[in-house]
Design a protein around this motif. Structure first.
Motif, PDB file in Angstrom:
ATOM      1  N   ASP A 227      73.789  70.886  55.894  1.00 52.72           N
ATOM      2  CA  ASP A 227      74.235  72.314  55.290  1.00 52.72           C
ATOM      3  C   ASP A 227      74.706  72.058  53.920  1.00 52.72           C
ATOM      4  N   GLU A 228      74.077  73.191  53.157  1.00 54.14           N
ATOM      5  CA  GLU A 228      74.371  73.237  51.855  1.00 54.14           C
ATOM      6  C   GLU A 228      73.770  71.952  50.999  1.00 54.14           C
ATOM      7  N   GLY A 229      72.740  71.402  51.676  1.00 55.02           N
ATOM      8  CA  GLY A 229      72.137  70.391  50.866  1.00 55.02           C
ATOM      9  C   GLY A 229      72.725  68.914  51.125  1.00 55.02           C
ATOM     10  N   LEU A 230      73.843  68.911  51.849  1.00 51.51           N
ATOM     11  CA  LEU A 230      74.260  67.760  52.380  1.00 51.51           C
ATOM     12  C   LEU A 230      74.101  67.373  53.838  1.00 51.51           C
ATOM     13  N   VAL A 231      74.193  65.928  54.141  1.00 56.51           N
ATOM     14  CA  VAL A 231      74.251  65.425  55.514  1.00 56.51           C
ATOM     15  C   VAL A 231      75.723  65.703  55.973  1.00 56.51           C
ATOM     16  N   MET A 232      76.052  66.645  56.986  1.00 53.87           N
ATOM     17  CA  MET A 232      77.253  66.845  57.497  1.00 53.87           C
ATOM     18  C   MET A 232      77.622  65.811  58.671  1.00 53.87           C
ATOM     19  N   GLU A 233      76.404  65.793  59.403  1.00 54.95           N
ATOM     20  CA  GLU A 233      76.522  64.989  60.684  1.00 54.95           C
ATOM     21  C   GLU A 233      75.355  64.293  60.959  1.00 54.95           C
ATOM     22  N   ASP A 234      75.483  62.820  61.582  1.00 58.51           N
ATOM     23  CA  ASP A 234      74.474  61.832  61.757  1.00 58.51           C
ATOM     24  C   ASP A 234      74.978  61.090  62.928  1.00 58.51           C
ATOM     25  N   GLY A 235      74.125  61.122  63.923  1.00 63.47           N
ATOM     26  CA  GLY A 235      74.517  60.367  65.137  1.00 63.47           C
ATOM     27  C   GLY A 235      73.503  60.367  66.131  1.00 63.47           C
ATOM     28  N   SER A 236      73.973  59.792  67.296  1.00 58.04           N
ATOM     29  CA  SER A 236      73.154  60.307  68.525  1.00 58.04           C
ATOM     30  C   SER A 236      73.203  61.552  69.070  1.00 58.04           C
ATOM     31  N   PRO A 237      72.423  61.954  69.758  1.00 55.99           N
ATOM     32  CA  PRO A 237      72.697  63.455  70.500  1.00 55.99           C
ATOM     33  C   PRO A 237      73.950  63.533  71.255  1.00 55.99           C
ATOM     34  N   ALA A 238      74.291  62.438  71.978  1.00 59.77           N
ATOM     35  CA  ALA A 238      75.599  62.428  72.773  1.00 59.77           C
ATOM     36  C   ALA A 238      76.838  62.724  71.766  1.00 59.77           C
ATOM     37  N   GLU A 239      76.642  61.847  70.667  1.00 59.77           N
ATOM     38  CA  GLU A 239      77.868  62.045  69.488  1.00 59.77           C
ATOM     39  C   GLU A 239      77.756  63.218  69.026  1.00 59.77           C
ATOM     40  N   ILE A 240      76.565  63.750  68.748  1.00 60.78           N
ATOM     41  CA  ILE A 240      76.659  64.834  67.629  1.00 60.78           C
ATOM     42  C   ILE A 240      77.029  66.189  68.363  1.00 60.78           C
ATOM     43  N   PHE A 241      76.437  66.485  69.882  1.00 52.56           N
ATOM     44  CA  PHE A 241      76.862  67.592  70.463  1.00 52.56           C
ATOM     45  C   PHE A 241      78.067  67.260  71.450  1.00 52.56           C
ATOM     46  N   GLU A 242      78.366  66.273  71.990  1.00 52.58           N
ATOM     47  CA  GLU A 242      79.640  66.272  72.516  1.00 52.58           C
ATOM     48  C   GLU A 242      80.743  65.986  72.041  1.00 52.58           C
ATOM     49  N   ALA A 243      80.623  65.626  70.646  1.00 58.10           N
ATOM     50  CA  ALA A 243      82.079  65.421  69.713  1.00 58.10           C
ATOM     51  C   ALA A 243      81.686  65.303  68.492  1.00 58.10           C
ATOM     52  N   PRO A 244      81.278  66.972  68.063  1.00 63.24           N
ATOM     53  CA  PRO A 244      81.026  67.086  66.690  1.00 63.24           C
ATOM     54  C   PRO A 244      81.964  66.741  65.773  1.00 63.24           C
ATOM     55  N   LYS A 245      82.170  66.446  64.548  1.00 60.91           N
ATOM     56  CA  LYS A 245      82.929  66.122  63.716  1.00 60.91           C
ATOM     57  C   LYS A 245      83.437  67.154  62.809  1.00 60.91           C
ATOM     58  N   THR A 246      82.523  68.190  62.540  1.00 59.14           N
ATOM     59  CA  THR A 246      82.804  69.358  61.461  1.00 59.14           C
ATOM     60  C   THR A 246      82.643  70.716  62.257  1.00 59.14           C
ATOM     61  N   ASP A 247      83.626  71.309  61.804  1.00 57.35           N
ATOM     62  CA  ASP A 247      83.833  72.825  62.345  1.00 57.35           C
ATOM     63  C   ASP A 247      82.548  73.514  62.056  1.00 57.35           C
ATOM     64  N   ARG A 248      81.792  73.365  60.982  1.00 63.21           N
ATOM     65  CA  ARG A 248      80.551  73.879  60.416  1.00 63.21           C
ATOM     66  C   ARG A 248      79.557  73.762  61.677  1.00 63.21           C
ATOM     67  N   PHE A 249      79.517  72.382  62.115  1.00 61.78           N
ATOM     68  CA  PHE A 249      78.454  72.325  63.063  1.00 61.78           C
ATOM     69  C   PHE A 249      78.675  72.846  64.442  1.00 61.78           C
ATOM     70  N   LYS A 250      80.218  72.946  64.845  1.00 56.64           N
ATOM     71  CA  LYS A 250      80.517  73.544  65.845  1.00 56.64           C
ATOM     72  C   LYS A 250      80.157  74.993  65.967  1.00 56.64           C
TER      73      LYS A 250
END
Length: 257
Positions: A227-250
């Motif tokens: 988002d906006e030219g930066l890596v906001m999340e990086d992980g396994s599908p389970a990590e990313i989709f089940e426990a997103p770290k950022t409100d932007r990804f949610k």
């Protein structure tokens, strides 16, 4: 993952177009055998990231390595980055293949001619060997009967599968996919995703810019959210989709459902 061999390494990549900084210091490593899905809203830098990876665009700064070999850069008179050795660029590009959103098949050539062009002229293989390989890869993508057809006679899904066969024909170490299903009618998306799923199961290294959440969840070994030219999340599908770290990804996930 540290014991795995890096196929692509991007370190602190910046890229601007005029005053618009599209990539703002991206660092990503793709290991051999990984399937990385790159997600993000329009304008987040996804396609530019791929184009910098295969040097269709030259990063303004940062380091690119392919199979551990760093692409050498120098500054031109205007202070802009450019490759120091075009022969190195050609050699490195031969290790990468890209599948484009709009297929990019040559309309005046048959599917066979499209596929054998690079093996003959870039890899310097014989025509007979190139034709044999083309037939093998058209079988793999499920359109062995389209050898002598022109792109305009194929459906969008068939054209994209032909484009994947063309990418495979250069025996790449990494295949880059730039939104390979976004130009397709919905009923044709599945046939292209199935081919990509099969390639992933073969252990091929793939970086896939996509809006297909199912593919990202089920086929990827890693998911990256830009988002906006930066890596906001990086992980396994389970990590990313089940426990997103950022409100932007949610927010992004909710919008995609």
């Amino acid at each position: 993952m540290s014991d795995k061999i890096a196929a692509i390494t991007l370190e602190d990549i910046h890229k601007s177009f005029g005053n618009n900084e599209v990539l703002c210091g991206i660092s990503v490593t793709a290991h051999k055998g990984e399937v990385i899905s790159v997600l993000g809203p329009s304008g987040s830098g996804k396609s530019t990231l791929l184009r910098c990876t295969n040097l269709l665009e030259i990063p303004d700064s940062g380091t690119l390595k392919v199979s551990g070999e760093e692409v050498l850069m120098r500054k031109n008179r205007r202070g802009q980055n450019q490759p120091a050795d075009m022969r190195q660029v050609e050699r490195i590009r031969s290790k990468l293949a890209m599948v484009f959103q709009q297929f990019n098949l040559w309309s005046h050539m048959t599917i066979l001619e499209n596929i054998i062009e690079a093996p003959i002229h870039v890899l310097k293989v014989s025509r007979a060997e190139a034709v044999d390989k083309a037939k093998e890869y058209l079988q793999k993508v499920g359109i062995p009967d389209k050898l002598d057809a022109y792109p305009s006679h194929l459906s969008g899904g068939q054209q994209q599968r032909a484009a994947i066969a063309r990418a495979l024909a250069v025996e790449p170490e990494v295949i880059l996919f730039d939104e390979p299903t976004s130009a397709l009618d919905p009923e044709l998306v599945g046939e292209v995703l199935q081919v990509m799923h099969n390639l992933a199961e073969e252990g091929r290294t793939m970086i896939v810019v996509t809006h297909e959440m199912g593919f990202a969840r089920e086929v990827s070994s890693r998911v990256i959210f830009l988002d906006e030219g930066l890596v906001m999340e990086d992980g396994s599908p389970a990590e990313i989709f089940e426990a997103p770290k950022t409100d932007r990804f949610k927010t992004f996930i909710k919008a995609m459902v």
